[in-house]
Design a protein around this motif. Structure first.
Motif, PDB file in Angstrom:
ATOM      1  N   ILE A 177       8.814 -26.359  19.880  1.00 17.78           N
ATOM      2  CA  ILE A 177       9.152 -24.943  19.723  1.00 17.78           C
ATOM      3  C   ILE A 177       9.516 -24.716  18.266  1.00 17.78           C
ATOM      4  O   ILE A 177      10.387 -25.392  17.717  1.00 17.78           O
ATOM      5  N   ILE A 178       8.823 -23.761  17.657  1.00 20.03           N
ATOM      6  CA  ILE A 178       9.052 -23.412  16.252  1.00 20.03           C
ATOM      7  C   ILE A 178       9.935 -22.177  16.190  1.00 20.03           C
ATOM      8  O   ILE A 178       9.816 -21.270  17.028  1.00 20.03           O
ATOM      9  N   ARG A 179      10.802 -22.132  15.189  1.00 16.47           N
ATOM     10  CA  ARG A 179      11.713 -20.990  15.007  1.00 16.47           C
ATOM     11  C   ARG A 179      10.942 -19.671  14.969  1.00 16.47           C
ATOM     12  O   ARG A 179       9.885 -19.591  14.343  1.00 16.47           O
ATOM     13  N   PRO A 180      11.464 -18.624  15.583  1.00 20.20           N
ATOM     14  CA  PRO A 180      10.745 -17.349  15.623  1.00 20.20           C
ATOM     15  C   PRO A 180      10.897 -16.510  14.354  1.00 20.20           C
ATOM     16  O   PRO A 180      10.145 -15.555  14.158  1.00 20.20           O
ATOM     17  N   ASP A 181      11.828 -16.845  13.483  1.00 23.73           N
ATOM     18  CA  ASP A 181      12.117 -15.992  12.328  1.00 23.73           C
ATOM     19  C   ASP A 181      11.298 -16.349  11.087  1.00 23.73           C
ATOM     20  O   ASP A 181      11.518 -15.757  10.029  1.00 23.73           O
ATOM     21  N   ILE A 182      10.355 -17.267  11.189  1.00 24.31           N
ATOM     22  CA  ILE A 182       9.539 -17.599  10.025  1.00 24.31           C
ATOM     23  C   ILE A 182       8.197 -16.873  10.114  1.00 24.31           C
ATOM     24  O   ILE A 182       7.774 -16.446  11.179  1.00 24.31           O
ATOM     25  N   ILE A 186       9.121 -37.078  11.810  1.00 24.70           N
ATOM     26  CA  ILE A 186       8.884 -35.867  11.029  1.00 24.70           C
ATOM     27  C   ILE A 186       9.418 -34.634  11.756  1.00 24.70           C
ATOM     28  O   ILE A 186      10.020 -33.745  11.138  1.00 24.70           O
ATOM     29  N   MET A 187       9.222 -34.559  13.070  1.00 25.05           N
ATOM     30  CA  MET A 187       9.726 -33.409  13.828  1.00 25.05           C
ATOM     31  C   MET A 187      11.245 -33.357  13.815  1.00 25.05           C
ATOM     32  O   MET A 187      11.829 -32.283  13.809  1.00 25.05           O
ATOM     33  N   LYS A 188      11.868 -34.521  13.819  1.00 19.08           N
ATOM     34  CA  LYS A 188      13.326 -34.580  13.838  1.00 19.08           C
ATOM     35  C   LYS A 188      13.939 -33.995  12.567  1.00 19.08           C
ATOM     36  O   LYS A 188      14.981 -33.349  12.614  1.00 19.08           O
ATOM     37  N   ILE A 189      13.266 -34.205  11.415  1.00 21.57           N
ATOM     38  CA  ILE A 189      13.827 -33.725  10.149  1.00 21.57           C
ATOM     39  C   ILE A 189      13.246 -32.382   9.716  1.00 21.57           C
ATOM     40  O   ILE A 189      13.673 -31.822   8.716  1.00 21.57           O
ATOM     41  N   SER A 190      12.300 -31.847  10.473  1.00 24.20           N
ATOM     42  CA  SER A 190      11.657 -30.587  10.111  1.00 24.20           C
ATOM     43  C   SER A 190      12.569 -29.406  10.452  1.00 24.20           C
ATOM     44  O   SER A 190      13.125 -29.328  11.547  1.00 24.20           O
ATOM     45  N   ASP A 191      12.688 -28.479   9.516  1.00 27.13           N
ATOM     46  CA  ASP A 191      13.521 -27.300   9.735  1.00 27.13           C
ATOM     47  C   ASP A 191      12.852 -26.270  10.627  1.00 27.13           C
ATOM     48  O   ASP A 191      13.532 -25.445  11.230  1.00 27.13           O
ATOM     49  N   GLU A 192      11.518 -26.300  10.717  1.00 28.84           N
ATOM     50  CA  GLU A 192      10.810 -25.303  11.517  1.00 28.84           C
ATOM     51  C   GLU A 192      10.960 -25.539  13.018  1.00 28.84           C
ATOM     52  O   GLU A 192      10.942 -24.603  13.799  1.00 28.84           O
ATOM     53  N   VAL A 193      11.089 -26.784  13.417  1.00 27.59           N
ATOM     54  CA  VAL A 193      11.115 -27.143  14.839  1.00 27.59           C
ATOM     55  C   VAL A 193      12.547 -27.097  15.360  1.00 27.59           C
ATOM     56  O   VAL A 193      13.444 -27.735  14.812  1.00 27.59           O
ATOM     57  N   ILE A 194      12.758 -26.325  16.449  1.00 27.03           N
ATOM     58  CA  ILE A 194      14.094 -26.275  17.031  1.00 27.03           C
ATOM     59  C   ILE A 194      14.217 -27.188  18.249  1.00 27.03           C
ATOM     60  O   ILE A 194      15.319 -27.571  18.617  1.00 27.03           O
ATOM     61  N   ARG A 195      13.089 -27.565  18.864  1.00 24.54           N
ATOM     62  CA  ARG A 195      13.107 -28.501  19.989  1.00 24.54           C
ATOM     63  C   ARG A 195      11.715 -29.102  20.166  1.00 24.54           C
ATOM     64  O   ARG A 195      10.717 -28.426  19.941  1.00 24.54           O
ATOM     65  N   TYR A 196      11.642 -30.364  20.565  1.00 21.25           N
ATOM     66  CA  TYR A 196      10.354 -31.006  20.820  1.00 21.25           C
ATOM     67  C   TYR A 196      10.520 -32.040  21.929  1.00 21.25           C
ATOM     68  O   TYR A 196      11.626 -32.516  22.203  1.00 21.25           O
ATOM     69  N   LEU A 197       9.401 -32.376  22.569  1.00 22.42           N
ATOM     70  CA  LEU A 197       9.399 -33.416  23.602  1.00 22.42           C
ATOM     71  C   LEU A 197       8.032 -34.091  23.584  1.00 22.42           C
ATOM     72  O   LEU A 197       7.010 -33.418  23.710  1.00 22.42           O
ATOM     73  N   ILE A 198       8.036 -35.403  23.427  1.00 22.87           N
ATOM     74  CA  ILE A 198       6.801 -36.192  23.443  1.00 22.87           C
ATOM     75  C   ILE A 198       6.830 -37.044  24.703  1.00 22.87           C
ATOM     76  O   ILE A 198       7.795 -37.781  24.932  1.00 22.87           O
ATOM     77  N   THR A 199       5.778 -36.953  25.512  1.00 24.71           N
ATOM     78  CA  THR A 199       5.707 -37.716  26.749  1.00 24.71           C
ATOM     79  C   THR A 199       4.366 -38.432  26.855  1.00 24.71           C
ATOM     80  O   THR A 199       3.391 -38.038  26.240  1.00 24.71           O
ATOM     81  N   ASN A 200       4.341 -39.492  27.671  1.00 28.48           N
ATOM     82  CA  ASN A 200       3.080 -40.151  28.015  1.00 28.48           C
ATOM     83  C   ASN A 200       2.349 -39.248  28.985  1.00 28.48           C
ATOM     84  O   ASN A 200       2.932 -38.770  29.962  1.00 28.48           O
ATOM     85  N   ASP A 201       1.082 -39.013  28.745  1.00 27.90           N
ATOM     86  CA  ASP A 201       0.266 -38.172  29.621  1.00 27.90           C
ATOM     87  C   ASP A 201      -0.411 -39.091  30.630  1.00 27.90           C
ATOM     88  O   ASP A 201      -1.308 -39.847  30.281  1.00 27.90           O
ATOM     89  N   VAL A 202       0.003 -39.017  31.894  1.00 22.03           N
ATOM     90  CA  VAL A 202      -0.531 -39.917  32.915  1.00 22.03           C
ATOM     91  C   VAL A 202      -1.761 -39.350  33.600  1.00 22.03           C
ATOM     92  O   VAL A 202      -2.456 -40.059  34.303  1.00 22.03           O
ATOM     93  N   ALA A 203      -2.049 -38.074  33.409  1.00 25.32           N
ATOM     94  CA  ALA A 203      -3.195 -37.451  34.086  1.00 25.32           C
ATOM     95  C   ALA A 203      -4.490 -37.750  33.363  1.00 25.32           C
ATOM     96  O   ALA A 203      -4.570 -38.005  32.225  1.00 25.32           O
TER      97      ALA A 203
END
Length: 94
Positions: free
Chosen positions: A9-14, A77-94
């Motif tokens: 999820i990227i910040r809405p104010d940019i 990179i996502m952890k230190i990025s100012d644009e991203v307010i939340r992220y989730l990386i998962t294994n895709d089993v499908a």
């Protein structure tokens, strides 16, 4: 290579150009050792609860094949990025 899915999820104010630049930056990291199978910018949506004082966010969903090293770098990179307010990386089993 393994299948992964990342939603962030990227910040809405940019500006729209900054959103596009952030999306391209993350795509470049994934493409540097993997391949993107599906990419979907879902647009601005209401959050279920407030995150970092934001009530809305720009949702992006990416399915990709990559090595674990690429996933580690993407997460760093996502952890230190100012644009991203939340992220989730998962294994895709499908």
């Amino acid at each position: 290579m393994r299948k992964y899915e990342v939603m962030y999820i990227i910040r809405p104010d940019i500006e729209q150009e900054a959103v596009q630049a952030a999306v391209e930056k993350f795509q470049g990291i994934i493409s540097n050792g993997g391949e993107i199978t599906k990419h979907d910018v879902m647009g601005k949506r209401r959050l279920a609860y407030e995150i970092k004082k934001f009530r809305d966010g720009v949702y992006v969903l990416v399915n990709f094949n990559a090595t674990p090293e690429v996933v580690t770098e993407l997460e760093r990179i996502m952890k230190i990025s100012d644009e991203v307010i939340r992220y989730l990386i998962t294994n895709d089993v499908a």
